[in-house]
Write a protein that holds these residues in place. Structure first.
Motif, PDB file in Angstrom:
ATOM      1  N   ALA A  24       0.986  -1.208  -0.085  1.00 32.80           N
ATOM      2  CA  ALA A  24      -0.109  -0.061   0.017  1.00 32.80           C
ATOM      3  C   ALA A  24       0.623   1.125   0.146  1.00 32.80           C
ATOM      4  O   ALA A  24       0.254   2.730  -0.527  1.00 32.80           O
ATOM      5  CB  ALA A  24      -0.579   0.251   0.678  1.00 32.80           C
ATOM      6  N   GLY A  47       1.913   2.832  -7.422  1.00 35.36           N
ATOM      7  CA  GLY A  47       0.692   3.257  -7.516  1.00 35.36           C
ATOM      8  C   GLY A  47       0.124   2.520  -6.100  1.00 35.36           C
ATOM      9  O   GLY A  47      -1.599   2.608  -5.746  1.00 35.36           O
ATOM     10  N   GLY A  48       0.395   2.620  -5.401  1.00 38.34           N
ATOM     11  CA  GLY A  48      -0.209   1.753  -4.395  1.00 38.34           C
ATOM     12  C   GLY A  48      -1.108   3.162  -3.106  1.00 38.34           C
ATOM     13  O   GLY A  48      -0.859   4.158  -3.266  1.00 38.34           O
ATOM     14  N   PHE A  49      -1.850   2.656  -2.946  1.00 33.53           N
ATOM     15  CA  PHE A  49      -3.126   4.587  -2.890  1.00 33.53           C
ATOM     16  C   PHE A  49      -2.099   4.817  -1.546  1.00 33.53           C
ATOM     17  O   PHE A  49      -2.183   6.583  -1.703  1.00 33.53           O
ATOM     18  CB  PHE A  49      -4.355   3.291  -2.359  1.00 33.53           C
ATOM     19  CG  PHE A  49      -5.637   5.160  -2.281  1.00 33.53           C
ATOM     20  CD1 PHE A  49      -5.109   5.338  -0.975  1.00 33.53           C
ATOM     21  CD2 PHE A  49      -5.683   5.216  -2.220  1.00 33.53           C
ATOM     22  CE1 PHE A  49      -6.241   5.799  -0.465  1.00 33.53           C
ATOM     23  CE2 PHE A  49      -6.832   5.944  -2.743  1.00 33.53           C
ATOM     24  CZ  PHE A  49      -7.050   6.881  -1.866  1.00 33.53           C
ATOM     25  N   PHE A  50      -1.717   4.647  -0.853  1.00 34.51           N
ATOM     26  CA  PHE A  50      -1.776   5.107  -0.056  1.00 34.51           C
ATOM     27  C   PHE A  50       0.646   5.345   0.404  1.00 34.51           C
ATOM     28  O   PHE A  50       0.948   6.455   0.731  1.00 34.51           O
ATOM     29  CB  PHE A  50      -0.681   5.046   1.545  1.00 34.51           C
ATOM     30  CG  PHE A  50      -2.547   4.722   2.092  1.00 34.51           C
ATOM     31  CD1 PHE A  50      -3.214   3.351   1.852  1.00 34.51           C
ATOM     32  CD2 PHE A  50      -3.152   5.515   2.560  1.00 34.51           C
ATOM     33  CE1 PHE A  50      -4.295   3.141   2.558  1.00 34.51           C
ATOM     34  CE2 PHE A  50      -4.710   5.328   3.092  1.00 34.51           C
ATOM     35  CZ  PHE A  50      -5.222   4.299   3.218  1.00 34.51           C
ATOM     36  N   GLY A 109     -10.975   3.722  -2.154  1.00 32.57           N
ATOM     37  CA  GLY A 109     -10.233   3.267  -1.769  1.00 32.57           C
ATOM     38  C   GLY A 109      -9.140   2.802  -0.983  1.00 32.57           C
ATOM     39  O   GLY A 109      -8.531   3.026  -2.232  1.00 32.57           O
ATOM     40  N   GLN A 110      -8.346   2.126  -0.167  1.00 37.72           N
ATOM     41  CA  GLN A 110      -6.930   2.009  -0.357  1.00 37.72           C
ATOM     42  C   GLN A 110      -6.766   0.961  -1.050  1.00 37.72           C
ATOM     43  O   GLN A 110      -7.273   0.241  -2.159  1.00 37.72           O
ATOM     44  CB  GLN A 110      -6.337   1.905   1.210  1.00 37.72           C
ATOM     45  CG  GLN A 110      -6.740   0.839   1.630  1.00 37.72           C
ATOM     46  CD  GLN A 110      -5.916  -0.010   2.669  1.00 37.72           C
ATOM     47  OE1 GLN A 110      -5.337   0.856   3.433  1.00 37.72           O
ATOM     48  NE2 GLN A 110      -6.345  -1.363   3.151  1.00 37.72           N
ATOM     49  N   ASN A 111      -5.531   1.447  -1.858  1.00 39.01           N
ATOM     50  CA  ASN A 111      -4.277   0.461  -2.562  1.00 39.01           C
ATOM     51  C   ASN A 111      -5.555  -0.088  -4.168  1.00 39.01           C
ATOM     52  O   ASN A 111      -4.940  -1.464  -4.328  1.00 39.01           O
ATOM     53  CB  ASN A 111      -5.209  -0.997  -2.447  1.00 39.01           C
ATOM     54  CG  ASN A 111      -3.490  -0.796  -1.696  1.00 39.01           C
ATOM     55  OD1 ASN A 111      -2.972  -0.609  -2.050  1.00 39.01           O
ATOM     56  ND2 ASN A 111      -3.268  -1.609  -0.842  1.00 39.01           N
ATOM     57  N   ALA A 112      -6.741   0.790  -4.558  1.00 38.78           N
ATOM     58  CA  ALA A 112      -7.494   0.758  -5.662  1.00 38.78           C
ATOM     59  C   ALA A 112      -6.282   1.045  -6.736  1.00 38.78           C
ATOM     60  O   ALA A 112      -5.469   2.149  -6.123  1.00 38.78           O
ATOM     61  CB  ALA A 112      -8.786   1.309  -5.907  1.00 38.78           C
ATOM     62  N   SER A 113      -6.303  -0.132  -7.757  1.00 43.51           N
ATOM     63  CA  SER A 113      -5.311   0.639  -9.049  1.00 43.51           C
ATOM     64  C   SER A 113      -5.888   1.847  -9.581  1.00 43.51           C
ATOM     65  O   SER A 113      -7.156   2.066  -9.490  1.00 43.51           O
ATOM     66  CB  SER A 113      -5.251  -0.594  -9.607  1.00 43.51           C
ATOM     67  OG  SER A 113      -6.411  -0.880 -10.271  1.00 43.51           O
ATOM     68  N   GLU A 114      -5.012   2.226 -10.139  1.00 42.06           N
ATOM     69  CA  GLU A 114      -5.002   4.088 -10.769  1.00 42.06           C
ATOM     70  C   GLU A 114      -6.749   3.676 -12.399  1.00 42.06           C
ATOM     71  O   GLU A 114      -7.573   4.777 -12.572  1.00 42.06           O
ATOM     72  CB  GLU A 114      -4.543   4.563 -11.948  1.00 42.06           C
ATOM     73  CG  GLU A 114      -3.531   4.788 -10.841  1.00 42.06           C
ATOM     74  CD  GLU A 114      -3.767   6.588 -10.193  1.00 42.06           C
ATOM     75  OE1 GLU A 114      -2.965   6.053  -9.085  1.00 42.06           O
ATOM     76  OE2 GLU A 114      -4.005   7.331 -10.486  1.00 42.06           O
TER      77      GLU A 114
END
Lengths: 513, 332, 288
Positions: A424, A429-432, B35-40
């Motif tokens: 993450a 590309g990890g959201f955080f 949400g978290q970790n969703a890809s682009e």
């Protein structure tokens, strides 16, 4: 004259009556929990924030659980046994489990749930997104295949809630394939079932006596999950008896209330509240490695420990010491070293630089970290501007290069899989991964780790990966505080889950006996 | 009916302004949703799903078309139509505002009269000082102070919310808890609902009182002066008769003007009060949506509160000539 | 959010102690304003501590001799922060009111002197602005140009000017009919000169009263917006932001909430008292 007097008297009397203190009706069967927000959805395939998990984790079950005291030790949930053979995991499922609507739980439900989760691709799907195929062998056996061998899959499945395939199929024909339906309705196998959702106020749950697990004596029959977005109101309400438990009580209040009469403190390790500072790798001045090093060395770690009244330690890397397989104890301690900081700053040639830091609003701890960063940076002549914004705006700000730093908790939802710390936060590309760290060597390393079955070899790789992050100075490891939760003496059973955002397991909470 | 036309124009302007202002922002509700970790790709897919990637004018035209049909769009945060959300949250706000406003009218009138009757006396001075201090107290600070005193220290009143958590609210008929309690014939529920209303209403009322009483008192004093001079020339009417027959009627029109302005302030403050008291009304709803870039509710709030204000003005326009025949149209 | 109508101080029948009490209040008000002015211009000299630098060892200490208002979560002296904050909170409020007044006066004067039709259109336009909900506009502006005191200033100035426009137009219309103005016009004096010499000076007296009182109201509005997170950003020690920051520590540190709130109240009240006094003087002096 007389009429007005009577009117005045009437008003005075009713006013007085309204102010008469009311005894809180001692309803021992109801637990009132004050959460920090209202869910946007209660679909377990999409839930991705604390207050959504509050609902999904208690209504639905997971295949595998783990020992809170030792997260590396996995425990049976809806699955009783599991084995790995290369890329295939075989799980044996528990017999006789029923959903809240009475239908039986079988391997079909596992398949339907996982396929839907992966199709939608949101929420916690990233934990198991290397699953390629799910096969039903018989009603109590299921085979799960992954792209490459993944030693962590069982542990990661401990986060995935199981839904009913009948429900999924029933709504498969909807225009959105049932997404809207599952956002508001819940039918799980878990210890509590969904009763109602009063928008803007609360969600009500009731105990499921047919649950396969064991309830403690004095378990609550009715749970009200109340949405209280304001931290001060949560504190006040907890202290005043309006709420039985509250999430995210501001730390100073948590300490004070936990130590006051009528309350006790539950302390433990947890992930969400670790503040770390992400530095933007792509904008000046933080794109300069020496500049980042200067900041890391200038940061006042002691101030953070003082802020947490000693109940904290300075991290040495991304993986906390108590995490299974953590290399932390082998890492070098991180301390404030102003001389080294100034040297690094001189080497960068960016003396007197300034930058902006975006901080998500509503978390006093994160805000405080920003303040410490400001004053630490001032010590070496660097100016930091703090901008407090709602979470989405703050993280977008750094991602779109409007700010050079961001502050957040460095969480990981998996109890065993260290690579999910990386996934993450440090993979492309990890959201955080708000500061856009990218290193192909690192990515390759992280991809390799789950495939290695030899424990010692895997450990060495994890250590190597952790060291890469530390050496890049992408992150300032501000602090790792322990989590403190005040619990009223009349309530027992709250345990802090180390591999979770701060959350509550209603099935363990009971009134004091 | 020229007024009505202008009212509609105001609403339109409000919609345009808020819409464009809110779309200018670069941050992205789709990111929040994904949400978290969703890809682009996922984020892009969600953005497309909600039509956030279409050109601005297209989005606006769509929105306007919806408005005409009474459709306020969909809330990205709650995944429901804004109209549905408003139906859920509007009653709470209206109930709070109405109760506050009625309480304010009664108290303000009483206070203003008491002060004006003996202008310069100690009652008057106390009221004047009180109102001056009152205008300075910020609404949010007052709310927190009231919570601190009445919940935290005295435990007399609930901390927040419309109804005590552990008790059963009356079945929802109108969405107004007071009315629903009466319909259900449940005096306990009525009492609970009232107790929860007290602090938020008091916060609003005290603030309104501060401003409104000053102005009402000023208007009443003017009238009293004129009357005193007239009756001093030898009529011999009792003071009460003077008050109710002459002063009121003449002072009513400036008092009504003040009332209209107060309504405008009230609408502005409702967000603050709802935030502090966790009151599930449209103010809190819009504010929480604003925090995650979900703007349809914010625009809806803008339109509704402006509509409310326009309606009140229209009502005043109609009332003025009825109350005071000397006034032919609302003087600007 | 702007008020309407004149605040009139009661004429005769004053209780004997009343006049003295009023004078005392007025004196206090002027003292407060003087102190505030000192805070604005000489913050560095008057504040005992730095408002930004942290001192964790001193965090959340109750008021004492060395920290008059206590300390905040970073150990910073709240009194010093309040002193430094004056230039932000009060400064922005003054700026807003002046900007609104300048624009409103110009607009209202033009409207008042113009032909009936032009006046009608101009006033209807003002009506449009009157209806706009202040907080919502502030949210929208904050969304567009970002949070901060400048965005708050913009939103509030836009909300405030209609009040002045209406006031001034009303006054101009009234004064137009006055005999000395009529006479001047009969002599062929131009509209502009009429405005400048015979009307505006009297209008400005009225506006003055309003401006003074409005500074208090504007202050409350600015702090409200900072409280919601739309205005000043940390570590600016703006008073509304201080109250916002105090919320998580409410139970442990009452002083953090109370003292900034009292400052806001005292400031707004002081300006109200002065404004009232100005209005009273104007009325008693028999201004046209």
């Amino acid at each position: 004259m007389k009429r007005r007097n009577i009117l005045a008297a009437a008003i005075a009397l009713s006013a007085a009556a309204a102010f008469l203190p009311v005894q809180a009706k001692a309803d021992s069967g109801t637990l009132v929990y004050a959460d920090a927000g209202e869910p946007s959805t209660i679909d377990p395939a999409k839930a991705n924030i604390n207050w959504e998990f509050t609902v999904t984790r208690n209504i639905y079950d997971r295949l595998i659980n783990y020992d809170l005291a030792n997260p590396g030790k996995l425990l049976p949930g809806l699955a009783t046994e599991w084995t790995q053979d290369g890329t295939v995991w075989t799980l044996k499922l528990r017999d006789g489990v029923k959903f809240h609507d009475g239908s039986p739980f079988t391997a079909e439900d596992v398949k339907a749930t996982l396929e839907r989760l992966l199709r939608i691709g949101q929420g916690q799907s990233y934990l198991v997104d290397d699953i390629t195929k799910v096969t039903v062998v018989d009603p109590t056996t299921v085979k799960i295949e992954t792209k490459l061998p993944n030693v962590y899959l069982a542990g990661n499945l401990s986060r995935i809630e199981m839904m009913s395939h009948a429900d999924i199929e029933k709504h498969a024909g909807d225009a959105d394939k049932g997404d809207a339906y599952f956002g508001e309705h819940a039918n799980g196998t878990g210890p509590y079932s969904f009763v109602s959702w009063t928008r803007g106020s609360q969600i009500e749950l009731k105990r499921n006596p047919a649950w396969w697990g064991e309830f403690p004596k004095g378990a609550f029959d009715r749970v009200i999950d109340r949405f209280v977005t304001d931290g001060a109101n949560r504190s006040r309400g907890l202290e005043g008896g309006e709420y039985d438990l509250a999430n995210f009580v501001p730390r100073d209040d948590a300490l004070r209330i936990g130590q006051s009469s009528g309350f006790h403190m539950v302390e433990g390790n947890n992930l969400w509240a670790w503040p770390v500072i992400y530095l933007n790798m792509e904008t000046k001045p933080t794109s300069n490695a020496d500049f980042r090093e200067a900041l890391v060395k200038a940061f006042d770690y002691q101030a953070m420990i003082q802020y947490y009244t000693g109940r904290a330690e300075t991290p040495r890397g991304p993986i906390p010491a108590w995490f299974p397989g953590s290399p932390e104890k082998d890492e070098a301690a991180i301390t404030t070293d102003l001389a080294a900081a100034k040297a690094a700053l001189a080497k960068s040639g960016l003396e007197g630089a300034s930058f902006k830091c975006s901080v998500p609003a509503g978390f006093p701890e994160f805000r405080f970290v920003g303040t410490v960063l400001q004053s630490s940076a001032a010590q070496i002549g660097v100016k930091v501007e703090i901008e407090e914004q709602p979470f989405v705006q703050a993280i977008t700000s750094i991602k779109t290069d409007k700010s050079s730093c961001f502050i957040l908790g460095n969480a990981n939802l998996s109890p065993v899989d260290a690579t999910k710390f990386f996934a993450a936060h440090y993979l492309k590309g990890g959201f955080f991964n708000s500061g856009k760290y990218y290193d192909p060597a690192f990515e390759a390393l992280v991809a390799k780790i789950p495939t290695v079955s030899d424990d010692a070899e895997r450990q060495a790789l994890i250590k190597q990966a952790a060291q890469m992050i530390v050496d890049s100075h992408y992150i300032i490891w501000a602090s790792r505080p322990s989590t403190v939760v005040p619990e009223p003496d009349r309530i027992q059973g709250y345990k802090i889950d180390p591999a979770e955002y701060i959350n509550v397991r209603f099935w363990e909470i009971h009134s004091a006996q | 009916m020229k007024r009505l036309a202008w009212g509609v124009l105001v609403l339109l302007l409000v919609a345009v302004l808020t819409f464009f202002l809110s779309r200018v922002v670069p941050a992205d509700p789709a990111a929040f949703l994904a949400g978290q970790n969703a890809s682009e790709e996922t984020v892009a897919r969600i953005r497309a799903e909600y039509g956030l990637d279409r050109p601005l004018m297209v989005q606006f035209a769509d929105y306007l078309g919806g408005l005409v049909r009474g459709d306020f769009g969909e809330s990205i945060r709650t995944h429901r139509s804004v109209g549905q959300d408003l139906a859920d949250f509007l009653p709470a706000t209206i109930e709070l505002l109405l109760v506050s406003f009625v309480l304010y009218l009664v108290l303000s009138f009483y206070l203003a009269v008491a002060a004006a009757r003996r202008a310069g006396g100690w009652v008057d001075s106390t009221v004047r000082l009180g109102t001056m201090l009152g205008t300075g107290i910020p609404v949010f600070w007052l709310g927190m102070a009231l919570q601190f005193v009445f919940f935290y220290k005295l435990h007399w009143l609930p901390l927040s919310g419309r109804f005590p958590i552990r008790d059963l609210p009356p079945p929802t008929m109108t969405g107004f808890l007071l009315i629903d309690s009466v319909i259900a014939g449940d005096p306990v529920a009525l009492w609970h609902a009232l107790r929860s209303l007290i602090l938020p209403a008091l916060t609003i009322v005290l603030n309104l009182l501060a401003v409104g009483t000053r102005l009402s008192r000023a208007a009443l004093i003017e009238e009293f002066d004129k009357l005193y001079i007239r009756t001093a020339r030898g009529k011999g009417l009792g003071p009460r008769a003077i008050l109710y027959k002459h002063v009121l009627r003449n002072a009513l029109s400036p008092i009504l003007t003040v009332t209209t302005m107060q309504f405008g302030y009230m609408i502005s403050w409702v967000i603050l009060v709802e935030v502090i008291f966790d009151w599930p009304g449209i103010g809190l709803y819009a504010y929480q949506s604003f925090q995650v870039f979900d703007y349809a509710p914010v625009i809806a709030l803008a339109i509704i509160s402006t509509a409310g204000f326009v309606l009140i003005n229209l009502a005043m326009d109609i009332l003025y000539p009825l109350i005071d025949p000397r006034v032919r149209s609302l003087a600007s | 959010m702007s008020g309407q109508g004149r605040a009139v101080i009661g004429p005769f029948r004053r209780a004997s102690g009343g006049r003295a009490a009023e004078r005392l209040l007025l004196l206090l008000a002027w003292l407060i304003v003087a102190a505030l002015a000192l805070f604005v211009f000489f913050a560095g000299l008057l504040a005992p501590y730095d408002p930004i630098i942290l001192n964790i060892g001193q965090r959340l200490h109750p008021p004492a001799l060395d920290h008059l208002f206590g300390t905040d979560e970073g150990g910073r002296d709240i009194f010093s922060r309040v002193v430094y904050g004056t230039r932000y909170s009060l400064g922005v409020s003054v700026a807003i009111v002046f900007a609104a007044a300048v624009f409103g006066v110009a607009y209202g004067a033009i409207s008042g002197m113009a032909s009936r039709r032009v006046d009608d259109v101009m006033m209807r336009t003002v009506d449009l602005f009157f209806g706009f909900p202040a907080l919502v506009l502030a949210m929208a502006v904050a969304a567009a140009i970002g949070r901060g005191l400048d965005s708050v200033a913009l939103s509030l100035a836009v909300i405030w000017w209609p009040g002045y426009a209406r006031l001034v137009r009303g006054e101009v219309l009234r004064l137009r009919e006055r005999p000395h103005v009529e006479a001047a016009r009969a002599l062929g004096v131009s509209s502009l000169t009429l405005l400048r010499r015979h009307i505006i000076p009297f209008v400005l007296q009225e506006v003055n009263v309003r401006v003074t009182t409005d500074i208090g109201y504007a202050l409350v509005a600015v702090t409200a917006l900072s409280f919601l997170g739309l205005g000043a950003e940390s570590p600016t020690p703006e008073w509304g932001l201080l109250i916002r920051d105090s919320r998580p520590y409410f139970g442990s540190a009452w002083w953090y909430l109370v003292f900034p709130g009292i400052m806001i109240m005292l400031t707004a009240t002081a300006f109200s008292i002065i404004g009232d006094d100005l209005a009273g003087r104007r009325r008693r002096s028999g201004a046209p």
